[in-house]
Design a protein around this motif. Structure first.
Motif, mmCIF file in Angstrom:
data_model
loop_
_atom_site.group_PDB
_atom_site.id
_atom_site.type_symbol
_atom_site.label_atom_id
_atom_site.label_comp_id
_atom_site.label_asym_id
_atom_site.label_seq_id
_atom_site.Cartn_x
_atom_site.Cartn_y
_atom_site.Cartn_z
ATOM 1 N N GLY A 1 34.039 37.119 53.122
ATOM 2 C CA GLY A 1 35.260 37.254 52.333
ATOM 3 C C GLY A 1 35.110 36.668 50.945
ATOM 4 O O GLY A 1 36.064 36.081 50.401
ATOM 5 N N LEU A 2 33.929 36.802 50.356
ATOM 6 C CA LEU A 2 33.683 36.241 49.032
ATOM 7 C C LEU A 2 34.317 37.105 47.947
ATOM 8 O O LEU A 2 34.645 38.275 48.164
ATOM 9 C CB LEU A 2 32.174 36.132 48.773
ATOM 10 C CG LEU A 2 31.362 35.291 49.764
ATOM 11 C CD1 LEU A 2 29.888 35.272 49.361
ATOM 12 C CD2 LEU A 2 31.899 33.867 49.853
ATOM 13 N N TYR A 3 34.516 36.507 46.793
ATOM 14 C CA TYR A 3 34.948 37.254 45.616
ATOM 15 C C TYR A 3 34.142 36.747 44.425
ATOM 16 O O TYR A 3 33.890 35.542 44.298
ATOM 17 C CB TYR A 3 36.440 37.065 45.325
ATOM 18 C CG TYR A 3 36.842 37.755 44.030
ATOM 19 C CD1 TYR A 3 37.091 39.127 43.989
ATOM 20 C CD2 TYR A 3 36.919 37.041 42.836
ATOM 21 C CE1 TYR A 3 37.424 39.768 42.804
ATOM 22 C CE2 TYR A 3 37.252 37.678 41.642
ATOM 23 C CZ TYR A 3 37.500 39.038 41.636
ATOM 24 O OH TYR A 3 37.804 39.673 40.459
ATOM 25 N N GLY A 4 33.743 37.668 43.567
ATOM 26 C CA GLY A 4 33.003 37.277 42.374
ATOM 27 C C GLY A 4 33.214 38.271 41.256
ATOM 28 O O GLY A 4 33.792 39.347 41.454
ATOM 29 N N GLY A 5 32.756 37.885 40.083
ATOM 30 C CA GLY A 5 32.867 38.759 38.932
ATOM 31 C C GLY A 5 31.678 38.579 38.012
ATOM 32 O O GLY A 5 31.011 37.538 38.029
ATOM 33 N N ALA A 6 31.399 39.602 37.218
ATOM 34 C CA ALA A 6 30.255 39.572 36.310
ATOM 35 C C ALA A 6 30.673 40.009 34.915
ATOM 36 O O ALA A 6 31.552 40.861 34.748
ATOM 37 C CB ALA A 6 29.144 40.480 36.829
#
Length: 295
Positions: free
Chosen positions: A204-209
């Protein structure tokens, strides 16, 4: 039977949260990923026994975290005695607890008076911020941060995108490039990042680039701690695009500010540059942590 410690597997996630969810803390010890992703690097093993979670750092002289799940003083005392008995059977070194939370330290002093030397570990304190504060960056104290974003935007045509696991190889390429630039850093962290990308949905990870053209220049990945708090596990920006650290942090907070009130940016490990950087974002509080060594 004694405690049977094993490295945490993805199948342990639900059992982990069943025990840790009721704990009132913004600390990353409530997030399963904090242990699962670093299990190999930190030699982390866990054991579930009688609705209690035991966590062991299985080094030559093992250390432990406070048993989790004890709701009463009686359960707290019983679980700690169990883990101390386990340690005495398997190792001659002094029994030591680390990452002890403040309320746990107080409980330890109450139930085991004069049995432990309890010392605050400033290097392990976790930094807590207002997500809205880091999303808006209003006021004089954030003038420098707004300047970093303005400078980056002036010099680059960039975009922010939530992580898409179909682009996993692009993220690995980016992180690998970062570790090539930072030869003196803990290279084992890359293994944890790759593991995060492998188990992105399951955890259930969340990330952004942040991308400039087709090139990823900064990336952040984290997960939910509780209904109010999100923790950032990894945040990197290429050396040539150093201002992108501020940009990716700002954009991440903008994109999750309607879901959470607080963001935990973890500890600074006592690294002077990292401490300076984390203080520059003006934390609103800390998750204090202590060590406890049996006398």
């Amino acid at each position: 039977m004694g405690l049977d410690f094993k490295p945490p597997g993805i199948s342990d996630k639900n059992s982990f949260y069943k025990i840790t969810s009721p704990i009132n803390s913004k600390g990353f010890s409530k997030s399963f990923g904090s242990y699962f992703l670093w299990a190999e690097n930190e030699k982390i093993k866990i054991c579930f026994d009688d609705n209690i979670l035991y966590i062991k750092y299985d080094t030559e002289n093992p250390t432990y975290e406070m048993p989790k799940g004890a709701e009463t003083d009686e359960e707290f005392e019983k679980s700690l005695n169990i883990i101390m008995k386990h340690h005495a059977k398997t190792n001659n070194a002094a029994f030591k607890l680390k990452r002890v939370l403040r309320h746990e330290a107080k409980k330890l002093e109450k139930l085991f008076p004069n049995k432990f030397e309890i010392v605050p570990q400033r290097n392990d304190f976790e930094y807590i911020y207002s997500i809205k504060g880091l999303a808006d960056l209003k006021g004089k104290k954030y003038h420098g941060k707004r300047g970093h974003i303005k400078k980056f935007s002036k010099n680059n045509e960039w975009q922010y995108s939530p992580l898409n696991t179909q682009e996993k190889e692009n993220y690995i390429k980016f992180f690998s490039s970062w570790f090539e630039e930072k030869a003196g850093t803990n290279q084992n962290e890359l293994k944890s990042i790759e593991k995060a990308l492998d188990y992105y949905e399951e955890l259930g990870l969340y990330g952004g680039a942040i991308s400039v053209g087709e090139k990823i220049v900064a990336c952040a990945i984290g997960e939910k701690v509780n209904s109010e708090t999100f923790v950032v596990h990894f945040e990197k920006a290429l050396e040539k695009f150093a201002d992108a650290y501020t940009v990716v942090n700002n954009e991440l907070c903008k994109h999750i500010q309607n879901e959470y009130r607080f963001i935990n940016r973890e500890d600074d490990l006592g690294i002077p540059g990292l401490r300076k950087a984390k203080l520059s974002y003006h934390p609103i509080s800390f998750v204090e942590k202590y060590s406890a060594v049996a006398k």
